[in-house]
Motif scaffolding. Structure first.
Motif, short mmCIF file in Angstrom:
data_model
loop_
_atom_site.label_atom_id
_atom_site.label_comp_id
_atom_site.label_asym_id
_atom_site.label_seq_id
_atom_site.Cartn_x
_atom_site.Cartn_y
_atom_site.Cartn_z
N GLY A 1 0.79 -1.21 0.02
CA GLY A 1 -0.14 0.12 -0.11
C GLY A 1 0.85 1.13 -0.21
O GLY A 1 0.50 2.26 -0.59
N VAL A 2 1.73 1.32 0.79
CA VAL A 2 2.73 2.48 0.84
C VAL A 2 3.41 2.53 -0.50
O VAL A 2 3.53 3.78 -1.14
CB VAL A 2 3.92 2.24 1.91
N PHE A 3 3.97 1.44 -1.18
CA PHE A 3 4.58 1.51 -2.64
C PHE A 3 3.66 2.23 -3.53
O PHE A 3 3.81 3.02 -4.34
CB PHE A 3 4.98 0.18 -3.20
N GLY A 4 2.15 1.61 -3.26
CA GLY A 4 0.96 2.22 -4.25
C GLY A 4 0.93 3.72 -4.20
O GLY A 4 0.88 4.34 -5.18
N ILE A 5 1.10 4.34 -2.99
CA ILE A 5 0.85 5.54 -2.65
C ILE A 5 2.03 6.35 -3.42
O ILE A 5 1.76 7.20 -4.01
CB ILE A 5 0.78 6.12 -1.21
N PHE A 6 3.19 6.08 -3.17
CA PHE A 6 4.33 6.52 -3.58
C PHE A 6 4.75 6.23 -5.17
O PHE A 6 5.45 7.39 -5.77
CB PHE A 6 5.68 6.27 -2.80
N THR A 7 4.45 5.28 -5.72
CA THR A 7 4.63 5.03 -6.91
C THR A 7 3.69 4.74 -8.02
O THR A 7 3.74 4.79 -9.36
CB THR A 7 5.45 3.81 -7.19
N GLY A 8 2.28 4.57 -7.35
CA GLY A 8 1.24 4.12 -8.19
C GLY A 8 1.06 2.73 -8.42
O GLY A 8 0.04 2.38 -9.16
N TYR A 9 1.87 2.03 -8.21
CA TYR A 9 2.08 0.59 -8.24
C TYR A 9 2.30 -0.33 -7.04
O TYR A 9 3.19 0.24 -6.42
CB TYR A 9 2.86 -0.09 -9.45
N GLY A 10 2.16 -1.40 -7.06
CA GLY A 10 2.40 -2.18 -5.88
C GLY A 10 3.47 -3.22 -6.28
O GLY A 10 3.87 -3.32 -7.45
N TYR A 11 4.07 -4.03 -5.24
CA TYR A 11 5.14 -5.00 -5.68
C TYR A 11 4.48 -6.47 -5.44
O TYR A 11 5.22 -7.32 -6.20
CB TYR A 11 6.30 -4.92 -5.09
N PRO B 1 -8.48 9.23 -5.51
CA PRO B 1 -8.51 7.97 -6.07
C PRO B 1 -7.25 7.08 -5.73
O PRO B 1 -7.40 5.90 -5.42
CB PRO B 1 -8.41 8.32 -7.47
N ARG B 2 -6.01 7.73 -5.65
CA ARG B 2 -4.71 7.03 -5.38
C ARG B 2 -5.05 6.49 -4.07
O ARG B 2 -4.66 5.37 -3.77
CB ARG B 2 -3.66 7.77 -5.64
N VAL B 3 -5.52 7.32 -3.06
CA VAL B 3 -5.38 6.94 -1.61
C VAL B 3 -6.62 5.82 -1.53
O VAL B 3 -6.31 4.89 -0.71
CB VAL B 3 -5.63 8.29 -0.72
N LEU B 4 -7.39 6.06 -2.14
CA LEU B 4 -8.85 4.92 -2.10
C LEU B 4 -8.25 3.60 -2.70
O LEU B 4 -8.48 2.64 -2.19
CB LEU B 4 -10.03 5.41 -2.67
N ALA B 5 -7.56 3.60 -3.75
CA ALA B 5 -7.09 2.47 -4.43
C ALA B 5 -6.10 1.70 -3.35
O ALA B 5 -6.09 0.35 -3.68
CB ALA B 5 -6.43 2.97 -5.50
N ASN B 6 -5.38 2.31 -2.77
CA ASN B 6 -4.41 1.69 -1.80
C ASN B 6 -4.71 1.49 -0.31
O ASN B 6 -4.14 0.86 0.50
CB ASN B 6 -3.14 2.54 -1.71
N LEU B 7 -6.05 2.15 0.02
CA LEU B 7 -6.70 2.15 1.35
C LEU B 7 -6.78 0.58 1.69
O LEU B 7 -6.45 0.32 2.92
CB LEU B 7 -7.94 2.79 1.44
N PRO B 8 -7.29 -0.44 1.08
CA PRO B 8 -7.43 -1.82 1.52
C PRO B 8 -5.98 -2.31 1.84
O PRO B 8 -6.06 -2.92 3.11
CB PRO B 8 -8.16 -2.21 0.28
N HIS B 9 -5.13 -2.02 1.41
CA HIS B 9 -3.85 -2.60 1.59
C HIS B 9 -3.27 -2.01 2.79
O HIS B 9 -2.75 -2.70 3.81
CB HIS B 9 -2.63 -2.77 0.48
N LEU B 10 -3.48 -0.74 2.95
CA LEU B 10 -2.98 -0.06 4.20
C LEU B 10 -3.74 -0.29 5.23
O LEU B 10 -3.21 -0.61 6.41
CB LEU B 10 -3.03 1.30 3.62
N ALA B 11 -5.03 -0.36 5.20
CA ALA B 11 -5.87 -0.68 6.36
C ALA B 11 -5.70 -2.22 6.69
O ALA B 11 -5.36 -2.55 7.90
CB ALA B 11 -7.34 -0.43 6.05
N LEU B 12 -5.74 -3.11 5.89
CA LEU B 12 -5.80 -4.67 6.24
C LEU B 12 -4.17 -4.85 6.67
O LEU B 12 -4.11 -5.65 7.71
CB LEU B 12 -6.00 -5.48 4.98
#
Length: 136
Positions: A81-91, A109-120
């Motif tokens: 999720g952190v990678f998603g916020i900073f780069t737009g893509y996850g690993y 949209p970027r925050v919401l797209a990564n929120l499930p991984h950040l929260a879980l």
């Protein structure tokens, strides 16, 4: 059964729901975005199902297995999720390796797209290292 084992069963359900999002009519838009925010593909679905099975097995096996799941899964998903916020893509789905960085973006949209991984991920790390991790 400990709190962490019960939490693993909740993660099993949540991850199976995530894996099924593309297959529920009306949850994706014309561009294939779930809830109009993020796209899931067969690799994402496989990752969610594999993680769900891991959660289920860990919840059944023991408190120690559940704790290990929470810590390892949590760190992996939180980092993704952190990678998603900073780069737009996850690993986890190899997106960071197959796409160039889209740069850091704090748009909704970027925050919401990564929120499930950040929260879980964040909840799992907190539970695994916190009081529930010592629950026996």
């Amino acid at each position: 059964m400990t709190t962490l084992q019960k939490l693993c069963f909740g993660y099993f359900v949540a991850l199976m729901i995530a894996a099924s999002l593309n297959y529920v009519p009306g949850l994706t838009d014309d561009q294939g975005l779930a809830f109009g925010i993020f796209a899931l593909d067969i690799y994402d679905d496989a990752l969610h199902v594999a993680s769900a099975i891991w959660a289920l097995v860990a919840g059944i096996v023991s408190h120690r297995a559940a704790r290990n799941f929470m810590i390892l899964f949590g760190l992996a998903y939180l980092g993704d999720g952190v990678f998603g916020i900073f780069t737009g893509y996850g690993y986890l789905d190899l997106g960071i390796f197959t796409n160039g960085s889209a740069g850091m973006d704090w748009s909704l949209p970027r925050v919401l797209a990564n929120l499930p991984h950040l929260a879980l991920g964040g909840l799992a790390v907190w539970a695994g290292f916190g009081r529930f991790g010592r629950d026996t």
